[in-house]
Design a protein around this motif. Sequence first.
Motif, mmCIF file in Angstrom:
data_model
loop_
_atom_site.group_PDB
_atom_site.id
_atom_site.type_symbol
_atom_site.label_atom_id
_atom_site.label_comp_id
_atom_site.label_asym_id
_atom_site.label_seq_id
_atom_site.Cartn_x
_atom_site.Cartn_y
_atom_site.Cartn_z
ATOM 1 N N LEU A 117 -3.733 -3.565 -0.214
ATOM 2 C CA LEU A 117 -2.983 -4.266 0.820
ATOM 3 C C LEU A 117 -1.632 -4.729 0.295
ATOM 4 O O LEU A 117 -0.603 -4.576 0.974
ATOM 5 N N CYS A 118 -1.615 -5.284 -0.909
ATOM 6 C CA CYS A 118 -0.353 -5.772 -1.473
ATOM 7 C C CYS A 118 0.610 -4.630 -1.752
ATOM 8 O O CYS A 118 1.817 -4.759 -1.521
ATOM 9 N N PHE A 119 0.116 -3.508 -2.234
ATOM 10 C CA PHE A 119 0.980 -2.351 -2.448
ATOM 11 C C PHE A 119 1.648 -1.948 -1.143
ATOM 12 O O PHE A 119 2.852 -1.679 -1.091
ATOM 13 N N GLY A 120 0.845 -1.910 -0.074
ATOM 14 C CA GLY A 120 1.401 -1.551 1.225
ATOM 15 C C GLY A 120 2.418 -2.557 1.723
ATOM 16 O O GLY A 120 3.456 -2.194 2.277
ATOM 17 N N LEU A 121 2.140 -3.843 1.505
ATOM 18 C CA LEU A 121 3.068 -4.881 1.948
ATOM 19 C C LEU A 121 4.385 -4.822 1.178
ATOM 20 O O LEU A 121 5.465 -4.914 1.764
ATOM 21 N N PHE A 122 4.306 -4.673 -0.137
ATOM 22 C CA PHE A 122 5.531 -4.591 -0.930
ATOM 23 C C PHE A 122 6.341 -3.352 -0.557
ATOM 24 O O PHE A 122 7.567 -3.387 -0.484
ATOM 25 N N MET A 123 5.632 -2.260 -0.324
ATOM 26 C CA MET A 123 6.321 -1.042 0.079
ATOM 27 C C MET A 123 7.027 -1.236 1.419
ATOM 28 O O MET A 123 8.195 -0.883 1.579
ATOM 29 N N ALA A 124 6.315 -1.823 2.391
ATOM 30 C CA ALA A 124 6.921 -2.046 3.701
ATOM 31 C C ALA A 124 8.091 -3.012 3.607
ATOM 32 O O ALA A 124 9.131 -2.821 4.249
ATOM 33 N N ALA A 181 -11.885 7.082 1.610
ATOM 34 C CA ALA A 181 -10.475 7.438 1.781
ATOM 35 C C ALA A 181 -9.968 6.992 3.142
ATOM 36 O O ALA A 181 -8.845 6.485 3.270
ATOM 37 N N LEU A 182 -10.797 7.176 4.170
ATOM 38 C CA LEU A 182 -10.416 6.719 5.505
ATOM 39 C C LEU A 182 -10.272 5.204 5.543
ATOM 40 O O LEU A 182 -9.343 4.667 6.170
ATOM 41 N N GLY A 183 -11.163 4.511 4.851
ATOM 42 C CA GLY A 183 -11.073 3.051 4.802
ATOM 43 C C GLY A 183 -9.783 2.591 4.150
ATOM 44 O O GLY A 183 -9.146 1.636 4.606
ATOM 45 N N ILE A 184 -9.373 3.257 3.077
ATOM 46 C CA ILE A 184 -8.116 2.912 2.418
ATOM 47 C C ILE A 184 -6.941 3.161 3.348
ATOM 48 O O ILE A 184 -6.019 2.338 3.456
ATOM 49 N N PHE A 185 -6.954 4.302 4.028
ATOM 50 C CA PHE A 185 -5.870 4.628 4.961
ATOM 51 C C PHE A 185 -5.743 3.545 6.030
ATOM 52 O O PHE A 185 -4.643 3.053 6.309
ATOM 53 N N LEU A 186 -6.880 3.160 6.628
ATOM 54 C CA LEU A 186 -6.843 2.151 7.690
ATOM 55 C C LEU A 186 -6.445 0.787 7.141
ATOM 56 O O LEU A 186 -5.721 0.034 7.809
ATOM 57 N N LEU A 187 -6.895 0.463 5.925
ATOM 58 C CA LEU A 187 -6.542 -0.833 5.324
ATOM 59 C C LEU A 187 -5.040 -0.938 5.123
ATOM 60 O O LEU A 187 -4.428 -1.968 5.456
ATOM 61 N N VAL A 188 -4.431 0.105 4.591
ATOM 62 C CA VAL A 188 -2.997 0.072 4.331
ATOM 63 C C VAL A 188 -2.214 0.033 5.644
ATOM 64 O O VAL A 188 -1.283 -0.762 5.811
ATOM 65 N N VAL A 189 -2.588 0.892 6.598
ATOM 66 C CA VAL A 189 -1.833 0.989 7.849
ATOM 67 C C VAL A 189 -2.009 -0.260 8.698
ATOM 68 O O VAL A 189 -1.028 -0.875 9.146
ATOM 69 N N LEU A 190 -3.263 -0.654 8.942
ATOM 70 C CA LEU A 190 -3.509 -1.809 9.801
ATOM 71 C C LEU A 190 -3.125 -3.114 9.115
ATOM 72 O O LEU A 190 -2.674 -4.057 9.769
ATOM 73 N N GLY A 191 -3.302 -3.176 7.791
ATOM 74 C CA GLY A 191 -2.963 -4.393 7.071
ATOM 75 C C GLY A 191 -1.475 -4.671 7.034
ATOM 76 O O GLY A 191 -1.055 -5.826 6.964
ATOM 77 N N THR A 192 -0.674 -3.614 7.070
ATOM 78 C CA THR A 192 0.780 -3.783 7.026
ATOM 79 C C THR A 192 1.430 -3.626 8.394
ATOM 80 O O THR A 192 2.647 -3.793 8.509
ATOM 81 N N PHE A 193 0.638 -3.335 9.425
ATOM 82 C CA PHE A 193 1.191 -3.177 10.770
ATOM 83 C C PHE A 193 1.916 -4.434 11.259
ATOM 84 O O PHE A 193 2.980 -4.326 11.891
ATOM 85 N N PRO A 194 1.388 -5.657 10.998
ATOM 86 C CA PRO A 194 2.107 -6.857 11.451
ATOM 87 C C PRO A 194 3.524 -6.964 10.899
ATOM 88 O O PRO A 194 4.388 -7.581 11.524
ATOM 89 N N VAL A 195 3.790 -6.371 9.730
ATOM 90 C CA VAL A 195 5.132 -6.432 9.157
ATOM 91 C C VAL A 195 6.132 -5.674 10.019
ATOM 92 O O VAL A 195 7.301 -6.059 10.123
ATOM 93 N N ALA A 196 5.687 -4.600 10.659
ATOM 94 C CA ALA A 196 6.577 -3.792 11.498
ATOM 95 C C ALA A 196 6.623 -4.289 12.935
ATOM 96 O O ALA A 196 7.597 -4.033 13.650
ATOM 97 N N LEU A 197 5.596 -5.015 13.380
ATOM 98 C CA LEU A 197 5.484 -5.407 14.783
ATOM 99 C C LEU A 197 6.650 -6.241 15.314
ATOM 100 O O LEU A 197 7.084 -6.027 16.466
ATOM 101 N N PRO A 198 7.205 -7.208 14.558
ATOM 102 C CA PRO A 198 8.314 -8.003 15.109
ATOM 103 C C PRO A 198 9.494 -7.169 15.591
ATOM 104 O O PRO A 198 10.188 -7.566 16.533
ATOM 105 N N PHE A 199 9.737 -6.026 14.973
ATOM 106 C CA PHE A 199 10.867 -5.194 15.392
ATOM 107 C C PHE A 199 10.635 -4.559 16.752
ATOM 108 O O PHE A 199 11.576 -4.109 17.400
#
Length: 226
Positions: free
Chosen positions: A28-35, A149-167
């Motif tokens: 999750l943190c990797f995805g957040l820092f990347m986003a 692998a699917l769980g990781i994909f969903l964790l990264v995408v859904l976990g970092t989705f709020p970062v993109a939502l305000p835009f």
Amino acid sequence: MSAITPAGHSEPEQRERILNTVDRVCELCFGLFMALTFVGAVKAATAGEDAGHKLFLTAFGCNLAWGLADAVMYLVRTFADRGQRLKLALTVKQEQDRAVGVRALRDALPAKLRQLVEDTDLERIRARLATLSTLPPRANLVRGDFVGALGIFLLVVLGTFPVALPFLIINDLTAALIASRLLTLAILFTAGFALGRYTGAGAMKAGFAMTALGVLLTVAIIALGG
């Protein structure tokens, strides 16, 4: 690969949880820092008409790409680790010299554990491996690996989705950027809190430490023009 019972019989391997708390927090943190870094980097490039929607699509697309890459690398790591364990088991099983088999098991241990394990303990493991009737000829990926692998994909995408939502929902680009960064820090605090409670390092302390790391990263992004 099979697990060895005290009686020397093999049983189907009991699969552990696909991701433990540390794995989930790290992904999750990797995805957040990347986003966070990506949004800062593309802010200037997407300025203009409909900039918020462009940033949302760009950040979300980046999250999808990161989630896919991370899921694939999870499969690669799983396959490699399983292959390494199978190779060790086959080596020990086929080795006629007991001392060589014990030495192979010892070499496979982490350095800090080697001094804690006696040769007699390793000999018992070697003997059990030697009595196994069959071992798979090669490592394979199983259904649970793809579920992981699917769980990781969903964790990264859904976990970092709020970062993109305000835009997508805030018209003012500057306000959306601030909201995105605040959401990132809030999620980082939650992730650090969970990690601190899991490791016993102190939930609040770890939460604030993770948040501070996010603040430092945000300051660096702004200083670099993000």
